[in-house]
Design a protein around this motif. Structure first.
Motif, PDB file in Angstrom:
ATOM      1  N   GLN A 198       0.663   4.187 -11.156  1.00  5.02           N
ATOM      2  CA  GLN A 198      -0.756   4.504 -11.128  1.00  5.02           C
ATOM      3  C   GLN A 198      -1.420   4.117 -12.445  1.00  5.02           C
ATOM      4  O   GLN A 198      -0.751   3.878 -13.446  1.00  5.02           O
ATOM      5  CB  GLN A 198      -0.961   5.987 -10.835  1.00  5.02           C
ATOM      6  CG  GLN A 198      -0.695   6.322  -9.377  1.00  5.02           C
ATOM      7  CD  GLN A 198      -1.699   5.656  -8.454  1.00  5.02           C
ATOM      8  OE1 GLN A 198      -2.902   5.851  -8.570  1.00  5.02           O
ATOM      9  NE2 GLN A 198      -1.195   4.848  -7.533  1.00  5.02           N
ATOM     10  N   MET A 199      -2.741   4.091 -12.426  1.00  2.00           N
ATOM     11  CA  MET A 199      -3.450   3.535 -13.568  1.00  2.00           C
ATOM     12  C   MET A 199      -4.541   4.485 -14.062  1.00  2.00           C
ATOM     13  O   MET A 199      -5.213   5.139 -13.266  1.00  2.00           O
ATOM     14  CB  MET A 199      -4.078   2.207 -13.143  1.00  2.00           C
ATOM     15  CG  MET A 199      -4.779   1.474 -14.254  1.00  2.00           C
ATOM     16  SD  MET A 199      -4.817  -0.288 -13.855  1.00  2.00           S
ATOM     17  CE  MET A 199      -5.542  -0.944 -15.324  1.00  2.00           C
ATOM     18  N   ALA A 228      -5.059   8.888   1.477  1.00  2.00           N
ATOM     19  CA  ALA A 228      -4.830   7.521   1.950  1.00  2.00           C
ATOM     20  C   ALA A 228      -3.396   7.331   2.436  1.00  2.00           C
ATOM     21  O   ALA A 228      -3.128   6.462   3.257  1.00  2.00           O
ATOM     22  CB  ALA A 228      -5.152   6.519   0.851  1.00  2.00           C
ATOM     23  N   GLN A 249      -8.375  11.405  -2.887  1.00  2.00           N
ATOM     24  CA  GLN A 249      -8.409  10.238  -2.001  1.00  2.00           C
ATOM     25  C   GLN A 249      -7.073   9.492  -1.939  1.00  2.00           C
ATOM     26  O   GLN A 249      -6.741   8.918  -0.904  1.00  2.00           O
ATOM     27  CB  GLN A 249      -9.550   9.307  -2.373  1.00  2.00           C
ATOM     28  CG  GLN A 249      -9.342   8.516  -3.648  1.00  2.00           C
ATOM     29  CD  GLN A 249     -10.662   7.948  -4.169  1.00  2.00           C
ATOM     30  OE1 GLN A 249     -11.728   8.264  -3.673  1.00  2.00           O
ATOM     31  NE2 GLN A 249     -10.561   7.107  -5.165  1.00  2.00           N
ATOM     32  N   GLY A 250      -6.317   9.527  -3.035  1.00  2.00           N
ATOM     33  CA  GLY A 250      -5.017   8.860  -3.013  1.00  2.00           C
ATOM     34  C   GLY A 250      -4.072   9.506  -2.015  1.00  2.00           C
ATOM     35  O   GLY A 250      -3.593   8.856  -1.089  1.00  2.00           O
ATOM     36  N   LEU A 291     -15.330   6.250 -12.014  1.00  2.00           N
ATOM     37  CA  LEU A 291     -15.460   7.297 -11.002  1.00  2.00           C
ATOM     38  C   LEU A 291     -16.659   6.982 -10.112  1.00  2.00           C
ATOM     39  O   LEU A 291     -17.738   6.676 -10.611  1.00  2.00           O
ATOM     40  CB  LEU A 291     -15.670   8.661 -11.665  1.00  2.00           C
ATOM     41  CG  LEU A 291     -14.592   9.103 -12.653  1.00  2.00           C
ATOM     42  CD1 LEU A 291     -14.983  10.416 -13.301  1.00  2.00           C
ATOM     43  CD2 LEU A 291     -13.254   9.237 -11.965  1.00  2.00           C
ATOM     44  N   ASN A 292     -16.456   7.056  -8.801  1.00  2.00           N
ATOM     45  CA  ASN A 292     -17.546   6.783  -7.870  1.00  2.00           C
ATOM     46  C   ASN A 292     -18.634   7.838  -8.023  1.00  2.00           C
ATOM     47  O   ASN A 292     -18.395   9.022  -7.791  1.00  2.00           O
ATOM     48  CB  ASN A 292     -16.990   6.796  -6.444  1.00  2.00           C
ATOM     49  CG  ASN A 292     -18.016   6.312  -5.437  1.00  2.00           C
ATOM     50  OD1 ASN A 292     -19.223   6.346  -5.694  1.00  2.00           O
ATOM     51  ND2 ASN A 292     -17.540   5.861  -4.298  1.00  2.00           N
ATOM     52  N   ARG A 329      -6.654  11.917 -11.244  1.00  2.00           N
ATOM     53  CA  ARG A 329      -6.574  11.043 -10.068  1.00  2.00           C
ATOM     54  C   ARG A 329      -5.274  10.248 -10.085  1.00  2.00           C
ATOM     55  O   ARG A 329      -4.615  10.098  -9.057  1.00  2.00           O
ATOM     56  CB  ARG A 329      -7.761  10.092 -10.048  1.00  2.00           C
ATOM     57  CG  ARG A 329      -7.575   8.945  -9.061  1.00  2.00           C
ATOM     58  CD  ARG A 329      -8.772   8.065  -8.955  1.00  2.00           C
ATOM     59  NE  ARG A 329      -9.110   7.459 -10.231  1.00  2.00           N
ATOM     60  CZ  ARG A 329     -10.267   6.889 -10.488  1.00  2.00           C
ATOM     61  NH1 ARG A 329     -11.198   6.861  -9.555  1.00  2.00           N
ATOM     62  NH2 ARG A 329     -10.506   6.360 -11.668  1.00  2.00           N
ATOM     63  N   LEU A 343      -0.778  11.218  -7.064  1.00  2.00           N
ATOM     64  CA  LEU A 343       0.237  10.644  -6.178  1.00  2.00           C
ATOM     65  C   LEU A 343       1.642  10.824  -6.730  1.00  2.00           C
ATOM     66  O   LEU A 343       2.573  10.190  -6.262  1.00  2.00           O
ATOM     67  CB  LEU A 343      -0.055   9.159  -5.967  1.00  2.00           C
ATOM     68  CG  LEU A 343      -1.273   8.901  -5.074  1.00  2.00           C
ATOM     69  CD1 LEU A 343      -1.812   7.504  -5.270  1.00  2.00           C
ATOM     70  CD2 LEU A 343      -0.905   9.125  -3.624  1.00  2.00           C
ATOM     71  N   ARG A 379       2.364   1.688  -3.635  1.00  2.00           N
ATOM     72  CA  ARG A 379       1.471   1.748  -4.789  1.00  2.00           C
ATOM     73  C   ARG A 379       1.554   3.079  -5.533  1.00  2.00           C
ATOM     74  O   ARG A 379       1.332   3.153  -6.724  1.00  2.00           O
ATOM     75  CB  ARG A 379       0.016   1.543  -4.331  1.00  2.00           C
ATOM     76  CG  ARG A 379      -0.404   0.100  -4.199  1.00  2.00           C
ATOM     77  CD  ARG A 379      -1.895   0.046  -3.942  1.00  2.00           C
ATOM     78  NE  ARG A 379      -2.407  -1.282  -3.687  1.00  2.00           N
ATOM     79  CZ  ARG A 379      -2.715  -2.160  -4.626  1.00  2.00           C
ATOM     80  NH1 ARG A 379      -2.508  -1.855  -5.883  1.00  2.00           N
ATOM     81  NH2 ARG A 379      -3.200  -3.339  -4.317  1.00  2.00           N
ATOM     82  N   ARG A 420     -12.918  15.185  -4.245  1.00  2.00           N
ATOM     83  CA  ARG A 420     -12.667  14.125  -3.276  1.00  2.00           C
ATOM     84  C   ARG A 420     -12.094  12.887  -3.960  1.00  2.00           C
ATOM     85  O   ARG A 420     -11.223  12.212  -3.420  1.00  2.00           O
ATOM     86  CB  ARG A 420     -13.967  13.772  -2.555  1.00  2.00           C
ATOM     87  CG  ARG A 420     -13.707  13.467  -1.105  1.00  2.00           C
ATOM     88  CD  ARG A 420     -14.965  13.097  -0.382  1.00  2.00           C
ATOM     89  NE  ARG A 420     -14.744  11.843   0.285  1.00  2.00           N
ATOM     90  CZ  ARG A 420     -15.712  10.993   0.590  1.00  2.00           C
ATOM     91  NH1 ARG A 420     -16.951  11.283   0.283  1.00  2.00           N
ATOM     92  NH2 ARG A 420     -15.440   9.875   1.214  1.00  2.00           N
ATOM     93  N   ARG A 441       0.829  -1.203   0.000  1.00  2.00           N
ATOM     94  CA  ARG A 441       0.000   0.000   0.000  1.00  2.00           C
ATOM     95  C   ARG A 441       0.867   1.259   0.000  1.00  2.00           C
ATOM     96  O   ARG A 441       0.554   2.245  -0.649  1.00  2.00           O
ATOM     97  CB  ARG A 441      -0.914  -0.016   1.232  1.00  2.00           C
ATOM     98  CG  ARG A 441      -2.333   0.399   0.933  1.00  2.00           C
ATOM     99  CD  ARG A 441      -3.294  -0.184   1.936  1.00  2.00           C
ATOM    100  NE  ARG A 441      -3.136   0.352   3.270  1.00  2.00           N
ATOM    101  CZ  ARG A 441      -3.519   1.576   3.639  1.00  2.00           C
ATOM    102  NH1 ARG A 441      -4.068   2.382   2.775  1.00  2.00           N
ATOM    103  NH2 ARG A 441      -3.353   1.990   4.869  1.00  2.00           N
TER     104      ARG A 441
END
Lengths: 555, 283
Positions: free
Chosen positions: A374-375, A400, A396-397, A384-385, A445, A449, A370, A392, A367
């Motif tokens: 990235q993908m 986290a 989120q990455g 996408l949620n 997204r 990171l 990661r 958000r 984790r």
């Protein structure tokens, strides 16, 4: 190649005059189709091209009398087929016409056949629906049809169920059904879009030869200019419900007049890859002997079935380089991508990221690492949620891995600017964006990171061609600017030609060809690579200069 | 979410059944909340002569029962019991069901197998029989009735949530959350669970109705809390005199019917309003 139109002795088969189709109130525009006129002659293929939402399928459904009445209904114009106006006909009269005089084939061969009925019975139903014929005679006709559409062993096939057939074979069965009663007109709605490129080439050939031998008029709906170049005699280009350009294929393809046509054609990726300098960055990722086998256990006494999705996959990616992973469906290319981002565990081999043994990381250690790989996902609608705001989703990455909320949110806004959506997008929900915009959010997204390697799994295959060009440009631009490495997974060789420095061609879980894109395209070594390249629709067509000048995608 | 919320209410209120259900339900809720104001006296107190028919004496429109207790007061206080038991036991069932269903659906494999066998164990025992046994063991009281109803009603929730999780966990946005390094708990609560809320809400509204019916049935058999006046108890107490005094069982019966009907109507309305895609899906 189109353009070899057999125009001599033509008669009009279908004439659409001033057709308008109204959409229900509250739809994004008042008319799905507005005041369109065109003709379809006997013995020709008319390609109707347009992006999603242009009204091309709606036109076909109106001709077939398949509109979802009363919400969507024709409000003006005539559809004259063999001298009669279809819009004035009753449902019963239309039903007699469908199948017997007009045949239709659809996009999705996998769901268009009833899984419980044998092939023979399904084709037989077409005969039954239009008057009885003797059973033995019917069987003979069905076998002949199956042979006509190029299916092997008709006498065996006639009694098999659809699940035994591949997508291409099912599409052939669909064509056999559409042609059973020798219709004068065939409407084909994106019939090859769901198929692999080599299968697509065969189906296009088949439609071409059946059309010629039966002197049919074919209305062929597609979004793909490569397919148009392959098959069309004449072309109608549709944009938001209107026909903006109509003419012989050679003229529309090589000398487009309307700005929209130019823009569309200009957005088609060039088939010829440019020569690119060999990437010089240090090796970032080294994959060696990667193996992944899917096992399906079928209960206690049934033997396990094993499918090797990836065997002995070896490649490397340097910083600043885009490696294309190309193959047809089932070749294992997505499996390899998913192993790299560790959505799947590998069954063997090494994934070395710098000096990190990435494949063996587990749990918390994984984790924490990661973030480097990235993908970008394929489906902008599913990735996408729907219940989270865009800001958000992107933040989120970082959150986290413990970045403070305020900092993560600020970074999300920066990234939205970078991908060209503007910081204000952070406060909105995914459903407020189009497919292309959503894909930009997905890219933001992945960048949140600060990864060093981006795995892009068919990131443009769900997008319209003009949007596709923009997203590809964005990916290329970001890769250059941030000096990223990218693994670009695609089935589309045109896209690969445009964006990849080197490419690996996969088949049945193995890499059969691996090298600089320019070399692979111009001097393919493996027979499969040659087949793939030969199957690309419209490969002989060079995109005209005029489209390239005009066609630069808008910012 | 503002326009979406507005959209939801527009769709919900356009459904006449749902609107009626909502009105009846609101009436029952108000009745329960303001019970002490409507009928200040204890529903157990004998206030008139027994067997008083409805509308015979002013202020006793629903008549009195075999001991001279006001049936109107019983109805009002019974609403409290029914709603309390219905809602709290549903919360209990949701807590158990959502937790087990989410774990089974998200982790799959052995966890799924174990949890689902456990769930089937509960599903194979008839609900009502199990509830009777549980209340009998725990001694009849409002709490034990709630616990019993909660324990017999969670398996369908677990199955529903498991199914939703199974289909959602392979969706790309969940995979994306894994790739950016979210932990399993973050994914379960932040990504997947919010997307399962619509069917859970619909199911919950119907479960409240079932719980009210179960509570009434238990009370009818004399297994309810002996200190609370509930609709089921009233019917049970009046069943021996149903031929002489129909009103004693009919009014609480109608109360149960209306409340359960209202909850079902609301549930159906919620279902239509929360899943507009079922009607017009496709892109």
């Amino acid at each position: 190649m189109g353009g070899t139109a057999t125009m001599a002795g033509d008669q009009t088969l279908l004439q659409v005059e001033g057709l308008s189709i109204a959409l229900p109130r509250g739809a994004e525009r008042a008319h799905a189709v507005e005041d369109i006129s065109f003709t379809l002659n006997r013995n020709e293929i008319l390609c109707v091209v347009g992006e999603s939402g242009s009204g091309k399928s709606m036109t076909a459904n109106a001709i077939m009398g398949l509109l979802p009445l009363p919400h969507v209904r024709p409000v003006a114009g005539r559809i004259v087929f063999e001298g009669e106006d279809l819009l004035t006909k009753s449902e019963a009269e239309l039903r007699r016409l469908r199948g017997s005089r007009v045949g239709m084939i659809f996009q999705e061969p996998m769901t268009a056949l009833n899984p419980l009925m044998t092939i023979g019975r399904q084709i037989g139903e077409v005969f039954d629906a239009h008057g009885r014929i003797d059973r033995r005679e019917r069987r003979r006709l069905i076998m002949k049809l199956l042979a006509d559409v190029g299916l092997p062993d008709p006498e065996v096939l006639i009694d098999t169920h659809p699940f035994r057939l591949s997508g291409g074979q099912r599409q052939r069965v669909m064509i056999a059904m559409a042609l059973a009663l020798e219709p004068a007109m065939l409407i084909a709605d994106e019939p090859t879009t769901a198929l692999d490129v080599t299968t697509q080439a065969q189906i296009l050939d088949l439609i071409r030869s059946l059309q010629a031998s039966r002197h049919m008029g074919v209305m062929f709906i597609t979004h793909d200019f490569g397919v148009v170049a392959e098959i069309a005699d004449r072309v109608a280009v549709m944009q938001t419900g209107k026909i903006v350009e109509l003419g012989p294929a050679g003229q529309v393809l090589n000398d487009p007049q309307h700005p929209y046509t130019r823009r569309l054609i200009g957005a088609v990726p060039q088939f010829a890859p440019p020569e690119r300098p060999a990437p010089a960055g240090e090796i970032l990722l080294n994959v060696e002997g990667l193996k992944k086998t899917y096992t399906t256990s079928r209960g206690l006494f049934v033997k396990k079935r094993e499918v090797a999705a990836a065997r002995d996959i070896t490649f490397e990616i340097r910083r600043g380089e885009t490696l294309g992973l190309v193959g047809e469906s089932g070749s294992g290319k997505s499996t390899v991508g998913r192993c790299l981002v560790r959505l799947l565990d590998t069954d063997g081999g090494h994934i070395r990221f710098r000096d990190l043994d990435f494949a063996s990381l587990r749990g918390e250690a994984l984790r924490a690492q990661r973030r480097h790989i990235q993908m970008v996902f394929q489906d902008p609608y599913a990735s996408l949620n729907p219940r989270q705001k865009v800001g958000r989703i992107i933040a989120q990455g970082p959150r986290a891995i413990g970045v403070p909320e305020a900092q993560a949110t600020a970074r999300a806004r920066e990234l939205l600017e970078l991908v060209g959506l503007g910081a204000a997008a952070a406060e909105r929900y995914p459903h407020e964006f189009s497919g292309g915009q959503r894909q930009r959010i997905g890219i933001a997204r992945a960048l949140a990171l600060d990864p060093e390697l981006l795995v892009a799994d068919e990131p443009v295959s769900a997008l319209d061609v003009s949007v596709q060009a923009q997203v590809l440009d964005l990916l290329d631009d970001i890769k250059q600017r941030l000096n990223l490495a990218m693994l670009f997974i695609t089935h589309d060789l045109r896209v690969a030609a445009q964006i990849c420095d080197r490419m690996a061609v996969m088949r049945l879980g193995e890499i059969v060809e691996y090298g600089p894109t320019h070399r692979v395209f111009n001097d393919p070594q493996h027979p499969y690579t040659r087949d793939l390249l030969a199957a690309v629709p419209g490969r002989d067509w060079t995109i005209p200069e005029v489209a390239l000048q005009d066609g630069s995608p808008p910012a | 979410m503002k326009p979406a919320t507005k959209d939801f209410w527009r769709r919900f209120l356009r459904n006449p059944g749902a609107l009626i259900g909502l009105l009846i339900l609101a009436a029952v809720v108000l009745m329960a909340i303001f019970a002490p104001l409507i009928h200040p006296q204890d529903p157990w107190r004998m206030v008139q002569r027994p067997f008083l028919p409805p509308f015979a004496v002013d202020g006793f429109w629903f008549g009195t029962d075999t001991l001279g207790r006001d049936i109107g007061a019983g109805l009002v206080y019974g609403a409290q019991v029914s709603l309390l038991v219905g809602i709290v036991s549903t919360v209990v069932a949701l807590t158990i069901g959502v937790t087990l269903g989410a774990l089974a659906g998200y982790y799959g494999g052995l966890v799924d197998d174990a949890l689902m066998r456990f769930t089937e164990f509960f599903q194979t025992i008839p609900n009502f029989a199990l509830a009777i046994v549980l209340v009998a063991i725990l001694q009849p009281s409002t709490e034990s009735v709630i616990v019993a109803i909660g324990i017999v009603s969670w398996p369908p929730v677990a199955r529903l949530v498991r199914g939703e999780f199974l289909s959602l966990r392979s969706r790309e946005f969940v995979q994306a959350a894994r790739v950016v390094g979210q932990s399993n708990l973050q994914i379960i609560f932040g990504q997947v669970l919010p997307n399962t809320l619509s069917p859970i809400i619909v199911m919950a509204s119907l479960m409240v109705a079932t719980a009210i019916l179960l509570e009434s049935s238990l009370s009818f058999l004399g297994l309810g809390d002996p200190n609370t006046m509930s609709w089921g108890y009233m019917i049970g107490a009046a069943r021996t005199v149903i031929r002489q005094a129909w009103w004693m069982s009919v009014f609480p019966g109608v109360a149960i019917l209306l409340t359960v009907l209202a909850l079902n109507l609301v549930g159906e309305g919620l279902n239509d309003a929360l899943n507009p895609r079922l009607a017009r899906k496709g892109r």
